[in-house]
Design an enzyme around this catalytic site. Structure first.
Site: not given
Ligand code: ZN
Length: 179
Positions: A48, A53, A102-103, A144-145, A148
């Protein structure tokens, strides 16, 4: 176009993202941003990605896992999902704890409790109101997204920081850890 991913410490990851109007959703700039987010997600083997991000403080998330995602080899496949202004309106009482990465927090993994099932409301990329619901891994990715968009990262949701580990070491020393 593949976009640069902001890493923890960049203030954009701690801002509250702004909702989009229908006009903004349909604009060529937003449509291109969504395409670029999907391309970036695929390139980086993520599950995701949220607009903050990629340095854009707007309420857009994309999620997808395709065959042979090396970061999530054991999880079910997730079909491409684009949610704009997502609001989670229902959460199962029951939570499950599982590994997340997480990226924007490269290399690290931690055990994070999440609601097993969620549902909510959003807009799709055509500006239509949609209902979404998800369970298990898909519900975890969406939670999770959506976090953000509120300036939260998975570290903020961990019950205990002692599970925090580098993915390489987890693979080496833990039977249960992600690869
Ligand atoms: Zn993330």
């Amino acid at each position: 176009m593949i976009l640069q991913v902001a890493r923890l410490g960049h203030p954009v990851l701690r801002e509250k993202a702004k909702p989009l109007s229908i006009e903004e959703i349909l604009s060529p700039e937003t449509q291109r941003l969504i395409d670029d987010m999907v391309e970036t997600l695929r390139e980086r083997d993520g599950a995701g990605l949220a607009a903050p991000q990629v340095h854009c403080s707007k309420k857009i998330i994309v999620a997808e896992t395709r065959e042979k995602n090396p970061r999530y080899p054991d999880e079910p496949l997730l079909k491409l999902t684009v949610l704009i202004n997502p609001e989670i309106t229902k959460r199962s009482r029951e939570k499950a704890e599982d590994w997340e990465g997480c990226l924007s927090v490269p290399e690290l993994r931690g055990l994070v409790p999440r609601h097993r099932e969620i549902s909510g409301l959003a807009f799709d990329r055509e500006g239509r109101k949609v209902e979404f619901s998800a369970a298990g891994f898909a519900a975890r990715v969406i939670q999770h997204e959506v976090d953000h968009l509120a300036g939260l990262v998975f570290l903020d949701r961990m019950r205990n920081m002692r599970s925090l580990a580098y993915s390489g070491e987890l693979a080496k020393f833990s039977e249960q850890g992600p690869r």
